[in-house]
Design a protein around this motif. Structure first.
Motif, PDB file in Angstrom:
ATOM      1  N   MET A  57      64.982 101.409-131.871  1.00  8.51           N
ATOM      2  CA  MET A  57      64.594 101.772-130.496  1.00  8.51           C
ATOM      3  C   MET A  57      65.658 102.630-129.799  1.00  8.51           C
ATOM      4  SD  MET A  57      61.585 100.626-129.961  1.00  8.51           S
ATOM      5  CE  MET A  57      61.426 100.683-128.181  1.00  8.51           C
ATOM      6  N   HIS A  58      66.722 103.006-130.512  1.00 10.27           N
ATOM      7  CA  HIS A  58      67.734 103.878-129.915  1.00 10.27           C
ATOM      8  C   HIS A  58      67.091 105.208-129.544  1.00 10.27           C
ATOM      9  CE1 HIS A  58      71.269 101.358-130.732  1.00 10.27           C
ATOM     10  NE2 HIS A  58      70.614 100.982-131.816  1.00 10.27           N
ATOM     11  N   GLY A  59      67.356 105.665-128.332  1.00 11.01           N
ATOM     12  CA  GLY A  59      66.767 106.903-127.855  1.00 11.01           C
ATOM     13  C   GLY A  59      65.408 106.728-127.213  1.00 11.01           C
ATOM     14  N   LYS A  60      64.855 105.531-127.261  1.00 11.48           N
ATOM     15  CA  LYS A  60      63.551 105.249-126.667  1.00 11.48           C
ATOM     16  C   LYS A  60      63.726 104.726-125.244  1.00 11.48           C
ATOM     17  CE  LYS A  60      61.264 106.194-130.460  1.00 11.48           C
ATOM     18  NZ  LYS A  60      60.366 107.375-130.559  1.00 11.48           N
ATOM     19  N   VAL A  61      62.756 105.049-124.406  1.00 16.06           N
ATOM     20  CA  VAL A  61      62.770 104.598-123.015  1.00 16.06           C
ATOM     21  C   VAL A  61      61.602 103.640-122.800  1.00 16.06           C
ATOM     22  CG1 VAL A  61      62.648 105.278-120.593  1.00 16.06           C
ATOM     23  CG2 VAL A  61      63.794 106.771-122.254  1.00 16.06           C
ATOM     24  N   ALA A  62      61.910 102.438-122.352  1.00 20.03           N
ATOM     25  CA  ALA A  62      60.889 101.421-122.083  1.00 20.03           C
ATOM     26  C   ALA A  62      60.956 101.015-120.623  1.00 20.03           C
ATOM     27  CB  ALA A  62      61.107 100.207-122.973  1.00 20.03           C
ATOM     28  N   LEU A  63      59.830 100.589-120.094  1.00 20.16           N
ATOM     29  CA  LEU A  63      59.797 100.026-118.749  1.00 20.16           C
ATOM     30  C   LEU A  63      59.078  98.687-118.823  1.00 20.16           C
ATOM     31  CD1 LEU A  63      59.142 101.817-115.395  1.00 20.16           C
ATOM     32  CD2 LEU A  63      58.015  99.638-115.872  1.00 20.16           C
ATOM     33  N   VAL A  64      59.755  97.649-118.362  1.00 19.89           N
ATOM     34  CA  VAL A  64      59.163  96.318-118.318  1.00 19.89           C
ATOM     35  C   VAL A  64      58.893  95.973-116.859  1.00 19.89           C
ATOM     36  CG1 VAL A  64      59.401  93.882-118.905  1.00 19.89           C
ATOM     37  CG2 VAL A  64      60.393  95.623-120.412  1.00 19.89           C
ATOM     38  N   ALA A  65      57.621  95.972-116.510  1.00 16.59           N
ATOM     39  CA  ALA A  65      57.210  95.654-115.147  1.00 16.59           C
ATOM     40  C   ALA A  65      57.082  94.138-115.017  1.00 16.59           C
ATOM     41  CB  ALA A  65      55.878  96.331-114.828  1.00 16.59           C
ATOM     42  N   GLY A  66      57.887  93.560-114.138  1.00 16.16           N
ATOM     43  CA  GLY A  66      57.928  92.107-114.004  1.00 16.16           C
ATOM     44  C   GLY A  66      58.991  91.514-114.905  1.00 16.16           C
ATOM     45  N   ALA A  67      60.202  92.059-114.837  1.00 19.95           N
ATOM     46  CA  ALA A  67      61.268  91.681-115.773  1.00 19.95           C
ATOM     47  C   ALA A  67      62.303  90.751-115.165  1.00 19.95           C
ATOM     48  CB  ALA A  67      61.965  92.948-116.296  1.00 19.95           C
ATOM     49  N   THR A  68      62.042  90.196-114.002  1.00 21.83           N
ATOM     50  CA  THR A  68      63.061  89.394-113.323  1.00 21.83           C
ATOM     51  C   THR A  68      63.393  88.111-114.061  1.00 21.83           C
ATOM     52  OG1 THR A  68      62.224  90.241-111.220  1.00 21.83           O
ATOM     53  CG2 THR A  68      63.701  88.350-111.121  1.00 21.83           C
ATOM     54  N   ARG A  69      62.385  87.471-114.617  1.00 22.93           N
ATOM     55  CA  ARG A  69      62.590  86.170-115.263  1.00 22.93           C
ATOM     56  C   ARG A  69      61.508  85.960-116.317  1.00 22.93           C
ATOM     57  NH1 ARG A  69      60.718  85.633-110.189  1.00 22.93           N
ATOM     58  NH2 ARG A  69      62.793  85.255-109.365  1.00 22.93           N
ATOM     59  N   GLY A  70      61.567  84.819-117.005  1.00 16.81           N
ATOM     60  CA  GLY A  70      60.514  84.448-117.943  1.00 16.81           C
ATOM     61  C   GLY A  70      60.327  85.439-119.068  1.00 16.81           C
ATOM     62  N   ALA A  71      59.068  85.644-119.465  1.00 20.09           N
ATOM     63  CA  ALA A  71      58.764  86.529-120.588  1.00 20.09           C
ATOM     64  C   ALA A  71      59.256  87.940-120.332  1.00 20.09           C
ATOM     65  CB  ALA A  71      57.264  86.526-120.851  1.00 20.09           C
ATOM     66  N   GLY A  72      59.138  88.421-119.085  1.00 18.15           N
ATOM     67  CA  GLY A  72      59.585  89.773-118.784  1.00 18.15           C
ATOM     68  C   GLY A  72      61.048  89.982-119.078  1.00 18.15           C
ATOM     69  N   ARG A  73      61.867  89.020-118.665  1.00 17.08           N
ATOM     70  CA  ARG A  73      63.304  89.128-118.957  1.00 17.08           C
ATOM     71  C   ARG A  73      63.544  89.052-120.463  1.00 17.08           C
ATOM     72  NH1 ARG A  73      68.075  85.933-115.789  1.00 17.08           N
ATOM     73  NH2 ARG A  73      67.532  87.547-114.260  1.00 17.08           N
ATOM     74  N   GLY A  74      62.819  88.170-121.160  1.00 16.24           N
ATOM     75  CA  GLY A  74      62.987  88.056-122.600  1.00 16.24           C
ATOM     76  C   GLY A  74      62.596  89.326-123.330  1.00 16.24           C
ATOM     77  N   ILE A  75      61.527  89.977-122.872  1.00 18.48           N
ATOM     78  CA  ILE A  75      61.080  91.219-123.500  1.00 18.48           C
ATOM     79  C   ILE A  75      62.087  92.331-123.250  1.00 18.48           C
ATOM     80  CG2 ILE A  75      59.277  92.993-123.463  1.00 18.48           C
ATOM     81  CD1 ILE A  75      57.329  90.641-122.675  1.00 18.48           C
ATOM     82  N   ALA A  76      62.554  92.439-122.016  1.00 19.68           N
ATOM     83  CA  ALA A  76      63.560  93.453-121.708  1.00 19.68           C
ATOM     84  C   ALA A  76      64.814  93.239-122.553  1.00 19.68           C
ATOM     85  CB  ALA A  76      63.908  93.405-120.220  1.00 19.68           C
ATOM     86  N   ALA A  77      65.237  91.979-122.688  1.00 21.28           N
ATOM     87  CA  ALA A  77      66.425  91.668-123.474  1.00 21.28           C
ATOM     88  C   ALA A  77      66.248  92.052-124.941  1.00 21.28           C
ATOM     89  CB  ALA A  77      66.751  90.183-123.349  1.00 21.28           C
ATOM     90  N   ALA A  78      65.088  91.752-125.503  1.00 19.74           N
ATOM     91  CA  ALA A  78      64.845  92.068-126.906  1.00 19.74           C
ATOM     92  C   ALA A  78      64.785  93.574-127.139  1.00 19.74           C
ATOM     93  CB  ALA A  78      63.544  91.410-127.370  1.00 19.74           C
ATOM     94  N   LEU A  79      64.213  94.311-126.205  1.00 18.56           N
ATOM     95  CA  LEU A  79      64.217  95.771-126.314  1.00 18.56           C
ATOM     96  C   LEU A  79      65.652  96.289-126.223  1.00 18.56           C
ATOM     97  CD1 LEU A  79      61.083  96.514-124.118  1.00 18.56           C
ATOM     98  CD2 LEU A  79      61.291  96.996-126.567  1.00 18.56           C
ATOM     99  N   GLY A  80      66.473  95.628-125.406  1.00 17.64           N
ATOM    100  CA  GLY A  80      67.887  95.973-125.344  1.00 17.64           C
ATOM    101  C   GLY A  80      68.597  95.693-126.656  1.00 17.64           C
ATOM    102  N   GLU A  81      68.279  94.558-127.279  1.00 16.92           N
ATOM    103  CA  GLU A  81      68.843  94.246-128.598  1.00 16.92           C
ATOM    104  C   GLU A  81      68.561  95.361-129.594  1.00 16.92           C
ATOM    105  OE1 GLU A  81      68.789  89.451-129.442  1.00 16.92           O
ATOM    106  OE2 GLU A  81      66.897  90.540-129.630  1.00 16.92           O
TER     107      GLU A  81
END
Length: 298
Positions: free
Chosen positions: A1-25
């Motif tokens: 996912m290096h070089g890719k741009v993602a947007l997670v709408a609703g990323a404050t907590r819960g699944a949204g935060r987990g998804i954002a974190a995994a995309l960061g990984e």
């Protein structure tokens, strides 16, 4: 996912935060949106401490680039401005995750479940639908133009229960049932429209999520969550046996990150899948190395 741009709408907590974190990984730049900010969370339906800035910092700490954006996705002008910002700063969007929910407090406790619609608070029920469905429609309206400009992009609609499960099971109340089934259908209908642009839409449901709110409810932490399964515990409520198959928010995120990185992701278009389905397909695991599947019993 290096070089890719993602947007997670609703990323404050819960699944949204987990998804954002995994995309960061996975190395992505992740724009993290939500209403709760260090500058104040008056717009949020939750009076909680988590902020969108914390999520962005977590993304960065895991190897990605986290970008916080305070947005109320019911406000058209705010979402339009978000799309303009993404175009101006990044030029394109590879992954859009619609995880907005915000209606947990409106569900009520189990004693209120299975209550007929005529006995429920109508304003609360309609608010739930606005938070769970209208926000997704507004977000797609303004951000999908960025997604369709480059073939191979991905839209993920996050919900609760697959199309098959929700078609055969009554879920809590008329309002909740409609909200969760509608988001599955959004992935199907948007996938139909996105296909000619080489884009893919998939509905994904986490299992029993050990979110911040869930851990707090059972009076445990991520390190001590199994204590909630002890039938003799005296320091908090005892969780049902099915809690043993619960998962961290990162688990569904890792499945979505693997899906986003799959060059053949189009084979998933219009489908409705669980975090467990993605884990088995891509070989990803939760933080403890397991592949929990709370939906297996359904």
């Amino acid at each position: 996912m290096h070089g890719k741009v993602a947007l997670v709408a609703g990323a404050t907590r819960g699944a949204g935060r987990g998804i954002a974190a995994a995309l960061g990984e996975a190395g992505a730049t992740v724009i993290c949106t939500g209403r709760s900010s260090r500058a104040g969370n008056a717009a949020s339906d939750y009076d909680r401490s988590e902020t969108i800035e914390e999520t962005a910092e977590l993304v960065t700490s895991l190897g990605g680039t986290g970008v916080p954006a305070v947005v109320d996705h019911l406000e058209h002008d705010r979402v339009r401005a978000l799309a303009d910002r993404v175009r101006g700063e990044f030029g394109h969007l590879d992954v859009l995750v619609n995880d907005i929910w915000g209606g947990e407090e409106l569900v009520g406790d189990p004693a209120q479940w299975d209550t007929p619609i005529w006995r429920l608070d109508l304003d609360a029920g309609l608010r739930m639908l606005r938070l769970a469905v209208e926000t997704h429609l507004v977000t797609s309206h303004f951000l999908l133009p960025l997604l369709v400009e480059r073939p191979g992009s991905l839209l993920v609609e996050v919900t609760d229960g697959t199309t098959e499960i929700n078609a055969s099971s009554y879920r809590i109340s008329v309002f909740y049932d409609l909200a969760k089934a509608s988001v599955n259908r959004l992935a199907f209908s948007q996938g139909h429209e996105l296909a000619e642009y080489g884009a893919t839409a998939v509905a994904v449901t986490p299992g029993w999520l050990r979110s911040e709110m869930m851990l707090e409810h059972f009076g445990v932490t991520e390190d001590t969550w199994r204590d909630a399964l002890n039938p003799e515990r005296a320091d908090g409520p005892v969780a049902p046996a099915d809690f043993a198959t619960s998962e961290t928010p990162r688990f569904v995120g890792r499945g979505i990150a693997a899906l986003a990185a799959d060059p053949e992701r189009a084979r998933w278009n219009q489908r409705s899948v669980t975090a467990g389905d993605l884990a088995r397909e891509y070989g990803v695991t939760d933080l403890d190395g397991t592949q929990p599947d709370a939906w297996a019993r359904w």
